[in-house]
Design a protein around this motif. Structure first.
Motif, PDB file in Angstrom:
ATOM      1  N   THR A  22     -19.711 -13.567 -43.873  1.00 29.63           N
ATOM      2  CA  THR A  22     -20.313 -12.556 -43.000  1.00 29.63           C
ATOM      3  C   THR A  22     -19.858 -11.160 -43.410  1.00 29.63           C
ATOM      4  O   THR A  22     -20.670 -10.230 -43.501  1.00 29.63           O
ATOM      5  CB  THR A  22     -19.938 -12.823 -41.520  1.00 29.63           C
ATOM      6  OG1 THR A  22     -20.383 -14.134 -41.170  1.00 29.63           O
ATOM      7  CG2 THR A  22     -20.582 -11.815 -40.600  1.00 29.63           C
ATOM      8  N   SER A  23     -18.582 -11.012 -43.690  1.00 28.84           N
ATOM      9  CA  SER A  23     -18.048  -9.712 -44.120  1.00 28.84           C
ATOM     10  C   SER A  23     -18.632  -9.281 -45.455  1.00 28.84           C
ATOM     11  O   SER A  23     -18.932  -8.105 -45.653  1.00 28.84           O
ATOM     12  CB  SER A  23     -16.529  -9.765 -44.217  1.00 28.84           C
ATOM     13  OG  SER A  23     -15.972  -9.984 -42.960  1.00 28.84           O
ATOM     14  N   LEU A  24     -18.789 -10.225 -46.376  1.00 27.88           N
ATOM     15  CA  LEU A  24     -19.349  -9.892 -47.680  1.00 27.88           C
ATOM     16  C   LEU A  24     -20.790  -9.410 -47.546  1.00 27.88           C
ATOM     17  O   LEU A  24     -21.176  -8.413 -48.165  1.00 27.88           O
ATOM     18  CB  LEU A  24     -19.285 -11.105 -48.613  1.00 27.88           C
ATOM     19  CG  LEU A  24     -19.898 -10.923 -49.999  1.00 27.88           C
ATOM     20  CD1 LEU A  24     -19.238  -9.774 -50.746  1.00 27.88           C
ATOM     21  CD2 LEU A  24     -19.768 -12.211 -50.797  1.00 27.88           C
ATOM     22  N   LEU A  25     -21.583 -10.073 -46.731  1.00 24.46           N
ATOM     23  CA  LEU A  25     -22.967  -9.645 -46.533  1.00 24.46           C
ATOM     24  C   LEU A  25     -23.043  -8.318 -45.780  1.00 24.46           C
ATOM     25  O   LEU A  25     -23.948  -7.521 -46.004  1.00 24.46           O
ATOM     26  CB  LEU A  25     -23.746 -10.726 -45.791  1.00 24.46           C
ATOM     27  CG  LEU A  25     -24.007 -12.001 -46.587  1.00 24.46           C
ATOM     28  CD1 LEU A  25     -24.601 -13.074 -45.695  1.00 24.46           C
ATOM     29  CD2 LEU A  25     -24.919 -11.733 -47.773  1.00 24.46           C
ATOM     30  N   ASP A  68     -22.576 -12.771 -37.101  1.00 21.47           N
ATOM     31  CA  ASP A  68     -23.117 -11.528 -36.563  1.00 21.47           C
ATOM     32  C   ASP A  68     -24.634 -11.513 -36.724  1.00 21.47           C
ATOM     33  O   ASP A  68     -25.143 -11.689 -37.832  1.00 21.47           O
ATOM     34  CB  ASP A  68     -22.482 -10.351 -37.311  1.00 21.47           C
ATOM     35  CG  ASP A  68     -22.781  -9.014 -36.677  1.00 21.47           C
ATOM     36  OD1 ASP A  68     -23.465  -8.988 -35.640  1.00 21.47           O
ATOM     37  OD2 ASP A  68     -22.322  -7.995 -37.224  1.00 21.47           O
ATOM     38  N   GLU A  69     -25.353 -11.283 -35.631  1.00 20.79           N
ATOM     39  CA  GLU A  69     -26.817 -11.262 -35.688  1.00 20.79           C
ATOM     40  C   GLU A  69     -27.331 -10.096 -36.511  1.00 20.79           C
ATOM     41  O   GLU A  69     -28.386 -10.196 -37.148  1.00 20.79           O
ATOM     42  CB  GLU A  69     -27.398 -11.207 -34.273  1.00 20.79           C
ATOM     43  CG  GLU A  69     -27.192 -12.477 -33.482  1.00 20.79           C
ATOM     44  CD  GLU A  69     -27.819 -12.412 -32.102  1.00 20.79           C
ATOM     45  OE1 GLU A  69     -28.732 -11.592 -31.897  1.00 20.79           O
ATOM     46  OE2 GLU A  69     -27.392 -13.183 -31.241  1.00 20.79           O
ATOM     47  N   ASP A  70     -26.609  -8.973 -36.513  1.00 20.00           N
ATOM     48  CA  ASP A  70     -27.024  -7.824 -37.311  1.00 20.00           C
ATOM     49  C   ASP A  70     -26.966  -8.142 -38.803  1.00 20.00           C
ATOM     50  O   ASP A  70     -27.792  -7.674 -39.584  1.00 20.00           O
ATOM     51  CB  ASP A  70     -26.144  -6.617 -37.006  1.00 20.00           C
ATOM     52  CG  ASP A  70     -26.303  -6.138 -35.568  1.00 20.00           C
ATOM     53  OD1 ASP A  70     -27.374  -6.387 -34.985  1.00 20.00           O
ATOM     54  OD2 ASP A  70     -25.353  -5.533 -35.034  1.00 20.00           O
ATOM     55  N   LEU A  75     -29.691  -9.567 -43.811  1.00 15.86           N
ATOM     56  CA  LEU A  75     -29.943 -10.571 -44.838  1.00 15.86           C
ATOM     57  C   LEU A  75     -31.439 -10.793 -45.036  1.00 15.86           C
ATOM     58  O   LEU A  75     -31.934 -10.799 -46.160  1.00 15.86           O
ATOM     59  CB  LEU A  75     -29.253 -11.873 -44.459  1.00 15.86           C
ATOM     60  CG  LEU A  75     -29.518 -13.099 -45.321  1.00 15.86           C
ATOM     61  CD1 LEU A  75     -28.997 -12.890 -46.733  1.00 15.86           C
ATOM     62  CD2 LEU A  75     -28.883 -14.332 -44.701  1.00 15.86           C
ATOM     63  N   PHE A  76     -32.170 -10.960 -43.953  1.00 14.85           N
ATOM     64  CA  PHE A  76     -33.590 -11.281 -44.049  1.00 14.85           C
ATOM     65  C   PHE A  76     -34.457 -10.056 -44.324  1.00 14.85           C
ATOM     66  O   PHE A  76     -35.498 -10.177 -44.976  1.00 14.85           O
ATOM     67  CB  PHE A  76     -34.057 -11.991 -42.775  1.00 14.85           C
ATOM     68  CG  PHE A  76     -33.726 -13.452 -42.764  1.00 14.85           C
ATOM     69  CD1 PHE A  76     -34.673 -14.395 -43.105  1.00 14.85           C
ATOM     70  CD2 PHE A  76     -32.456 -13.895 -42.439  1.00 14.85           C
ATOM     71  CE1 PHE A  76     -34.372 -15.747 -43.118  1.00 14.85           C
ATOM     72  CE2 PHE A  76     -32.139 -15.239 -42.453  1.00 14.85           C
ATOM     73  CZ  PHE A  76     -33.102 -16.163 -42.794  1.00 14.85           C
ATOM     74  N   ASN A  77     -34.055  -8.871 -43.834  1.00 13.33           N
ATOM     75  CA  ASN A  77     -34.901  -7.685 -43.964  1.00 13.33           C
ATOM     76  C   ASN A  77     -34.587  -6.834 -45.187  1.00 13.33           C
ATOM     77  O   ASN A  77     -35.489  -6.193 -45.732  1.00 13.33           O
ATOM     78  CB  ASN A  77     -34.796  -6.821 -42.706  1.00 13.33           C
ATOM     79  CG  ASN A  77     -35.282  -7.551 -41.479  1.00 13.33           C
ATOM     80  OD1 ASN A  77     -36.137  -8.423 -41.567  1.00 13.33           O
ATOM     81  ND2 ASN A  77     -34.721  -7.212 -40.329  1.00 13.33           N
ATOM     82  N   GLU A  78     -33.328  -6.786 -45.624  1.00 14.64           N
ATOM     83  CA  GLU A  78     -32.945  -5.925 -46.736  1.00 14.64           C
ATOM     84  C   GLU A  78     -32.568  -6.704 -47.997  1.00 14.64           C
ATOM     85  O   GLU A  78     -33.069  -6.417 -49.082  1.00 14.64           O
ATOM     86  CB  GLU A  78     -31.761  -5.030 -46.338  1.00 14.64           C
ATOM     87  CG  GLU A  78     -32.057  -4.076 -45.215  1.00 14.64           C
ATOM     88  CD  GLU A  78     -30.825  -3.316 -44.773  1.00 14.64           C
ATOM     89  OE1 GLU A  78     -29.873  -3.192 -45.566  1.00 14.64           O
ATOM     90  OE2 GLU A  78     -30.809  -2.854 -43.620  1.00 14.64           O
ATOM     91  N   LEU A  79     -31.652  -7.670 -47.846  1.00  9.61           N
ATOM     92  CA  LEU A  79     -31.118  -8.345 -49.020  1.00  9.61           C
ATOM     93  C   LEU A  79     -32.103  -9.327 -49.653  1.00  9.61           C
ATOM     94  O   LEU A  79     -32.225  -9.383 -50.880  1.00  9.61           O
ATOM     95  CB  LEU A  79     -29.821  -9.065 -48.669  1.00  9.61           C
ATOM     96  CG  LEU A  79     -28.662  -8.160 -48.240  1.00  9.61           C
ATOM     97  CD1 LEU A  79     -27.466  -8.983 -47.808  1.00  9.61           C
ATOM     98  CD2 LEU A  79     -28.282  -7.215 -49.354  1.00  9.61           C
TER      99      LEU A  79
END
Length: 112
Positions: A22-25, A68-70, A75-79
């Motif tokens: 989570t921290s890495l993303l 974390d939901e953010d 992940l889905f919108n940017e990465l």
């Protein structure tokens, strides 16, 4: 291939990998020991692959793993669109040398 135990019990290991991925993303890079870095990179690659699928089932699997939901939204919108044309290899592990206190081999894990 077997997984690494990382010197901790299974519940601690699972929580540690969830937190670190989570921290890495979220931040794009983290510094940790080399064995942990290899496991974190593996888990994060699977999460990015879920993001590339883009469907509701993949989003729910990512929400069940990441803390974390953010971060899931990122992940889905940017990465995922960023890595759409890439078949894999979304992370890089850079060796940093040994830690001063206990001489553990350190590494930097970052998103490419």
């Amino acid at each position: 291939m077997a997984y690494r135990r990382l010197g901790v019990k299974s519940a601690h290991r699972k929580a540690m990998l969830r937190n670190a991925s989570t921290s890495l993303l979220k931040h794009g890079r983290i510094e940790t020991t080399q064995p942990r870095a290899k496991e974190i990179a593996s888990v994060t690659e699977k999460m990015i692959s879920l993001g590339k699928q883009g469907d509701l089932a993949a989003r729910r699997l990512a929400l069940a793993y990441l803390l974390d939901e953010d971060v899931v939204s990122k992940l889905f919108n940017e990465l995922a669109p960023k890595y759409a044309g890439r078949g894999g290899g979304y992370t890089r592990i850079v060796r940093l040398g040994n830690r001063r206190g206990d001489a553990a081999a350190m590494a930097l894990v970052e998103l490419i």
